[in-house]
Design a protein around this motif. Sequence first.
Motif, PDB file in Angstrom:
ATOM      1  N   THR A 169      42.910  55.574  40.014  1.00  0.00           N
ATOM      2  CA  THR A 169      43.028  54.097  40.345  1.00  0.00           C
ATOM      3  C   THR A 169      41.811  53.084  39.507  1.00  0.00           C
ATOM      4  N   ALA A 170      42.079  52.024  39.250  1.00  0.00           N
ATOM      5  CA  ALA A 170      41.072  51.020  38.691  1.00  0.00           C
ATOM      6  C   ALA A 170      40.300  50.534  39.920  1.00  0.00           C
ATOM      7  N   VAL A 171      39.007  50.686  39.715  1.00  0.00           N
ATOM      8  CA  VAL A 171      38.048  50.372  41.016  1.00  0.00           C
ATOM      9  C   VAL A 171      37.497  48.969  40.443  1.00  0.00           C
ATOM     10  N   ALA A 172      37.346  47.991  41.288  1.00  0.00           N
ATOM     11  CA  ALA A 172      36.632  46.591  41.046  1.00  0.00           C
ATOM     12  C   ALA A 172      35.390  46.983  40.470  1.00  0.00           C
ATOM     13  N   GLU A 173      35.043  45.990  39.516  1.00  0.00           N
ATOM     14  CA  GLU A 173      33.393  46.102  39.169  1.00  0.00           C
ATOM     15  C   GLU A 173      32.647  45.457  40.189  1.00  0.00           C
ATOM     16  N   ASP A 174      31.306  45.964  40.244  1.00  0.00           N
ATOM     17  CA  ASP A 174      30.395  45.320  41.140  1.00  0.00           C
ATOM     18  C   ASP A 174      30.037  44.090  40.460  1.00  0.00           C
ATOM     19  N   LYS A 175      30.327  42.761  41.190  1.00  0.00           N
ATOM     20  CA  LYS A 175      29.927  41.599  40.494  1.00  0.00           C
ATOM     21  C   LYS A 175      29.345  40.653  41.578  1.00  0.00           C
ATOM     22  N   GLN A 176      28.525  39.623  41.290  1.00  0.00           N
ATOM     23  CA  GLN A 176      28.375  38.441  41.710  1.00  0.00           C
ATOM     24  C   GLN A 176      28.583  37.069  41.197  1.00  0.00           C
TER      25      GLN A 176
ATOM     26  N   VAL B  79      30.206  38.364  46.732  1.00  0.00           N
ATOM     27  CA  VAL B  79      29.608  39.461  46.208  1.00  0.00           C
ATOM     28  C   VAL B  79      30.801  40.645  46.146  1.00  0.00           C
ATOM     29  N   ILE B  80      31.112  41.290  45.234  1.00  0.00           N
ATOM     30  CA  ILE B  80      32.021  42.512  44.821  1.00  0.00           C
ATOM     31  C   ILE B  80      31.055  43.695  44.791  1.00  0.00           C
ATOM     32  N   LYS B  81      31.468  44.745  45.848  1.00  0.00           N
ATOM     33  CA  LYS B  81      30.766  45.900  45.640  1.00  0.00           C
ATOM     34  C   LYS B  81      31.808  46.898  46.212  1.00  0.00           C
ATOM     35  N   ASN B  82      31.968  48.087  45.415  1.00  0.00           N
ATOM     36  CA  ASN B  82      32.710  49.359  46.061  1.00  0.00           C
ATOM     37  C   ASN B  82      34.206  48.823  46.327  1.00  0.00           C
ATOM     38  N   GLY B  83      34.794  47.948  45.623  1.00  0.00           N
ATOM     39  CA  GLY B  83      35.901  47.732  46.015  1.00  0.00           C
ATOM     40  C   GLY B  83      36.123  46.631  47.133  1.00  0.00           C
ATOM     41  N   SER B  84      35.191  46.148  47.899  1.00  0.00           N
ATOM     42  CA  SER B  84      35.363  45.097  48.880  1.00  0.00           C
ATOM     43  C   SER B  84      34.671  44.170  48.396  1.00  0.00           C
ATOM     44  N   ALA B  85      34.550  43.096  49.392  1.00  0.00           N
ATOM     45  CA  ALA B  85      33.910  41.830  48.979  1.00  0.00           C
ATOM     46  C   ALA B  85      33.168  41.256  50.299  1.00  0.00           C
ATOM     47  N   VAL B  86      32.095  40.476  50.034  1.00  0.00           N
ATOM     48  CA  VAL B  86      31.509  39.613  51.017  1.00  0.00           C
ATOM     49  C   VAL B  86      31.728  38.024  50.476  1.00  0.00           C
ATOM     50  N   VAL B  87      31.885  37.232  51.261  1.00  0.00           N
ATOM     51  CA  VAL B  87      32.124  35.624  50.812  1.00  0.00           C
ATOM     52  C   VAL B  87      31.484  34.862  51.619  1.00  0.00           C
TER      53      VAL B  87
ATOM     54  N   VAL C 170      30.422  37.011  54.816  1.00  0.00           N
ATOM     55  CA  VAL C 170      31.628  37.300  55.641  1.00  0.00           C
ATOM     56  C   VAL C 170      32.159  38.445  54.969  1.00  0.00           C
ATOM     57  N   SER C 171      32.039  39.553  55.551  1.00  0.00           N
ATOM     58  CA  SER C 171      32.714  40.896  55.144  1.00  0.00           C
ATOM     59  C   SER C 171      34.234  41.061  55.335  1.00  0.00           C
ATOM     60  N   GLY C 172      34.570  42.040  54.715  1.00  0.00           N
ATOM     61  CA  GLY C 172      35.864  42.486  55.378  1.00  0.00           C
ATOM     62  C   GLY C 172      37.155  42.089  54.076  1.00  0.00           C
ATOM     63  N   PHE C 173      36.677  41.452  52.837  1.00  0.00           N
ATOM     64  CA  PHE C 173      37.742  40.891  52.266  1.00  0.00           C
ATOM     65  C   PHE C 173      37.904  42.218  51.254  1.00  0.00           C
ATOM     66  N   THR C 174      39.109  42.624  50.797  1.00  0.00           N
ATOM     67  CA  THR C 174      39.620  43.414  49.975  1.00  0.00           C
ATOM     68  C   THR C 174      39.979  43.047  48.418  1.00  0.00           C
ATOM     69  N   VAL C 175      39.527  43.846  47.491  1.00  0.00           N
ATOM     70  CA  VAL C 175      39.686  43.345  46.129  1.00  0.00           C
ATOM     71  C   VAL C 175      40.832  44.236  45.269  1.00  0.00           C
ATOM     72  N   LYS C 176      41.471  43.201  44.659  1.00  0.00           N
ATOM     73  CA  LYS C 176      42.371  43.934  43.736  1.00  0.00           C
ATOM     74  C   LYS C 176      42.270  43.373  42.329  1.00  0.00           C
ATOM     75  N   GLN C 177      42.201  44.009  41.332  1.00  0.00           N
ATOM     76  CA  GLN C 177      41.655  43.242  40.090  1.00  0.00           C
ATOM     77  C   GLN C 177      42.584  43.822  38.921  1.00  0.00           C
ATOM     78  N   SER C 178      42.837  42.734  37.981  1.00  0.00           N
ATOM     79  CA  SER C 178      43.618  43.125  36.848  1.00  0.00           C
ATOM     80  C   SER C 178      42.828  42.766  35.611  1.00  0.00           C
ATOM     81  N   ASP C 179      43.371  42.724  34.385  1.00  0.00           N
ATOM     82  CA  ASP C 179      42.676  42.096  33.385  1.00  0.00           C
ATOM     83  C   ASP C 179      42.571  40.652  33.328  1.00  0.00           C
ATOM     84  N   GLU C 180      43.763  40.029  34.046  1.00  0.00           N
ATOM     85  CA  GLU C 180      43.555  38.626  34.171  1.00  0.00           C
ATOM     86  C   GLU C 180      43.150  37.848  35.303  1.00  0.00           C
TER      87      GLU C 180
END
Length: 133
Positions: free
Chosen positions: A23-30, A63-71, A74-84
């Motif tokens: 599977t593709a894992v979302a990059e760690d980003k802010q 903040v995206i880290k290890n396939g989840s996000a904090v906005v 507030v934590s608990g956001f799931t992350v799905k990422q494509s090329d776009e």
Amino acid sequence: MNTKISLLAAGVVFTASIATPLTAVAEDKQYTCSYTHASYTAPFMKAPKTRNCPEGRCIYSVVIKNGSAVVNGVSGFTVKQSDEQIKLTRTAKDPVMGGMDKTSMTINKSDMSFQSVKTTTPSIVLTTQGSCS
């Protein structure tokens, strides 16, 4: 998952092991995403309303880290990422009204624009859009 490849050249067998990702894992980003106003609608409203941000701008800190996000903390956001796009989603129980709140935020990678939609009980929809950096 590992895949084995065997080559036969001049009577000699070469075997190599290649790691293939499952599977593709979302990059760690802010990201800092800003917008100037929010639009909201509800079944009991005659027309959509707009709320301007104080001081002309509001911010989401993402903040995206290890396939989840904090906005905004507030934590608990799931992350799905494509090329776009990067898509964040979260569903949580509304402690005041008792229903379920649903939030989605989509960041377009090409121009770093975003749209966020939050639906709360009783079907109040809050929409924001702007840009991220």
